[in-house]
Design a protein around this motif. Sequence first.
Motif, PDB file in Angstrom:
ATOM      1  N   ASP A 327       0.959  -1.083  -0.026  1.00  0.00           N
ATOM      2  CA  ASP A 327       0.128  -0.041   0.008  1.00  0.00           C
ATOM      3  C   ASP A 327       0.834   1.445   0.093  1.00  0.00           C
ATOM      4  OD1 ASP A 327      -1.552   2.149   1.067  1.00  0.00           O
ATOM      5  OD2 ASP A 327      -3.181   0.653   1.453  1.00  0.00           O
ATOM      6  N   PRO A 328       0.731   2.057  -0.883  1.00  0.00           N
ATOM      7  CA  PRO A 328       1.388   3.695  -0.950  1.00  0.00           C
ATOM      8  C   PRO A 328       1.500   4.065   0.351  1.00  0.00           C
ATOM      9  CG  PRO A 328      -0.026   3.357  -2.760  1.00  0.00           C
ATOM     10  CD  PRO A 328      -0.490   2.378  -1.923  1.00  0.00           C
ATOM     11  N   PHE A 331       4.419   2.990   2.103  1.00  0.00           N
ATOM     12  CA  PHE A 331       5.819   3.712   1.703  1.00  0.00           C
ATOM     13  C   PHE A 331       6.033   5.083   2.356  1.00  0.00           C
ATOM     14  CE2 PHE A 331       5.718   0.758  -2.198  1.00  0.00           C
ATOM     15  CZ  PHE A 331       6.524   0.007  -1.770  1.00  0.00           C
ATOM     16  N   GLU A 332       4.810   5.693   2.548  1.00  0.00           N
ATOM     17  CA  GLU A 332       5.015   7.085   3.205  1.00  0.00           C
ATOM     18  C   GLU A 332       5.729   7.184   4.191  1.00  0.00           C
ATOM     19  OE1 GLU A 332       3.948  10.032   1.880  1.00  0.00           O
ATOM     20  OE2 GLU A 332       2.808   9.339   0.336  1.00  0.00           O
ATOM     21  N   LYS A 335       9.402   7.188   3.126  1.00  0.00           N
ATOM     22  CA  LYS A 335       9.474   8.191   1.966  1.00  0.00           C
ATOM     23  C   LYS A 335      10.961   8.493   2.015  1.00  0.00           C
ATOM     24  CE  LYS A 335       6.938  11.607  -0.356  1.00  0.00           C
ATOM     25  NZ  LYS A 335       5.832  12.353  -0.297  1.00  0.00           N
ATOM     26  N   TYR A 339      11.827   5.743  -0.807  1.00  0.00           N
ATOM     27  CA  TYR A 339      10.707   4.948  -0.933  1.00  0.00           C
ATOM     28  C   TYR A 339       9.350   5.907  -1.490  1.00  0.00           C
ATOM     29  CZ  TYR A 339      13.301   0.869   0.706  1.00  0.00           C
ATOM     30  OH  TYR A 339      14.168  -0.104   0.991  1.00  0.00           O
ATOM     31  N   PRO A 341       6.306   6.734  -2.970  1.00  0.00           N
ATOM     32  CA  PRO A 341       5.302   5.906  -3.423  1.00  0.00           C
ATOM     33  C   PRO A 341       5.183   6.462  -5.124  1.00  0.00           C
ATOM     34  CG  PRO A 341       4.382   7.257  -1.758  1.00  0.00           C
ATOM     35  CD  PRO A 341       5.883   7.527  -1.728  1.00  0.00           C
ATOM     36  N   LYS A 342       5.473   7.309  -5.480  1.00  0.00           N
ATOM     37  CA  LYS A 342       5.250   7.716  -6.808  1.00  0.00           C
ATOM     38  C   LYS A 342       6.360   7.180  -7.684  1.00  0.00           C
ATOM     39  CE  LYS A 342       3.093  12.389  -6.051  1.00  0.00           C
ATOM     40  NZ  LYS A 342       3.617  12.557  -4.540  1.00  0.00           N
ATOM     41  N   SER A 345       7.144   0.872  -6.326  1.00  0.00           N
ATOM     42  CA  SER A 345       6.159  -0.076  -6.040  1.00  0.00           C
ATOM     43  C   SER A 345       6.839  -1.452  -5.638  1.00  0.00           C
ATOM     44  CB  SER A 345       5.223  -0.351  -7.128  1.00  0.00           C
ATOM     45  OG  SER A 345       6.102  -0.730  -8.275  1.00  0.00           O
TER      46      SER A 345
END
Length: 381
Positions: A327-328, A331-332, A335, A339, A341-342, A345
């Motif tokens: 789930d993005p 990753f937040e 980040k 990582y 998320p944009k 993956s």
Amino acid sequence: MAYTVPKLTDYSDAALNRAEEEARSAFDAELMAVSAGTGDIGENIEIVRVRWLGREKGIVNKQIPDLWLKPAPKEAKRSVGQVLNRLKRHVEIYFHPVIGNVPPIERQPFFLELQAVDITLPGARRPIGAEHPILKTSREIVAVFQKLGYSVAEGPVVETDYYNFEALNFPPNHPARDTQDTLFIAGQQAKPQRERLLLRTHTSPVQIRTMEKLRPPIRIVIPGVVHRNDPPDASHSPMFNQIEGLAVDTNITFGDLKGTLDYAMKALFGSSVKTHFRPSFFPFTEPSAELYVTCFICGGSGRRGSDPCRPCKQTGWIEVLGCGMVDPNVFEFVKDNGYDPKRVSGFAFGMGTDRLALLKYGVDDLQLFFQGDVRFLEMFG
Ligand SMILES: [Zn+2]
């Protein structure tokens, strides 16, 4: 004829050796006679003990000191003292507390063992240990992923709420956070919730911990012990084992997930198994799926001869793991370590090692794995 301590006239080393050897053999012979004889062994052994170790008249504690040591010429005292010490040790060892604690009636085998060392007999065979079936299963699964370039990551079993839940996108009211399911460490009410300690309920916290340490791309498998507040029964245990996996890179798709797991299942259960994904839900993956493989017990037919196949409940399919795209939101939390998320993956999967071991070995009670009964475990040796 019972041994009597001779007077010594010759204090040469050779004479002392002879005297020592004579006393030693006499003691050994007396014990042998008692062990092999009739009557109360415990009582008879006590008689031997008093005769040799008694403080008043005992052979090594009184007679030999009086008859050998005291009259010895000055230059021989040291050698006589050494002889006396060796004899004392030789006698005392047979009345060592380990043997002394054994009830008299059961002492005989100890004495026989100590006495009658027959060097032509085969040595005592020590059983050779073997891998526990769960450890074996775990290593097999890990090996499959290692061949695909995954490395092994590990983390603490006592975790914080943050790593076990918050960073994995569990909302505050998620049922898994309920004390019904999670074993929390007591007495932490004063701490902020995210710092409270618990026994990790899954190996997933290691995903976050690894992403905090290593920048992408990563491919890891995480074997380990987890705990949940489940009373033990044939298929549940408050302590069990999991293996999770995580792959993060640019352009990882659900196709990579399917291909990887299909390969792994064939490597584990044989090239003829088919895989099948069904939609599911996990807080930290989106989309999520459950992976089924064709039952490796009935080959997918749902029957074993004329009987229904129990492990797959006659469906021909067995659920082996949960998986999904990371789930993005997860990753937040990492980040800042690359990582975004944009840009990246990934996919994750997790399976119950114990359940797979149950299926693999056709064992029907999970508790057998944890009871440590050697008769059960040696079937896997
Ligand atoms: Zn089946």
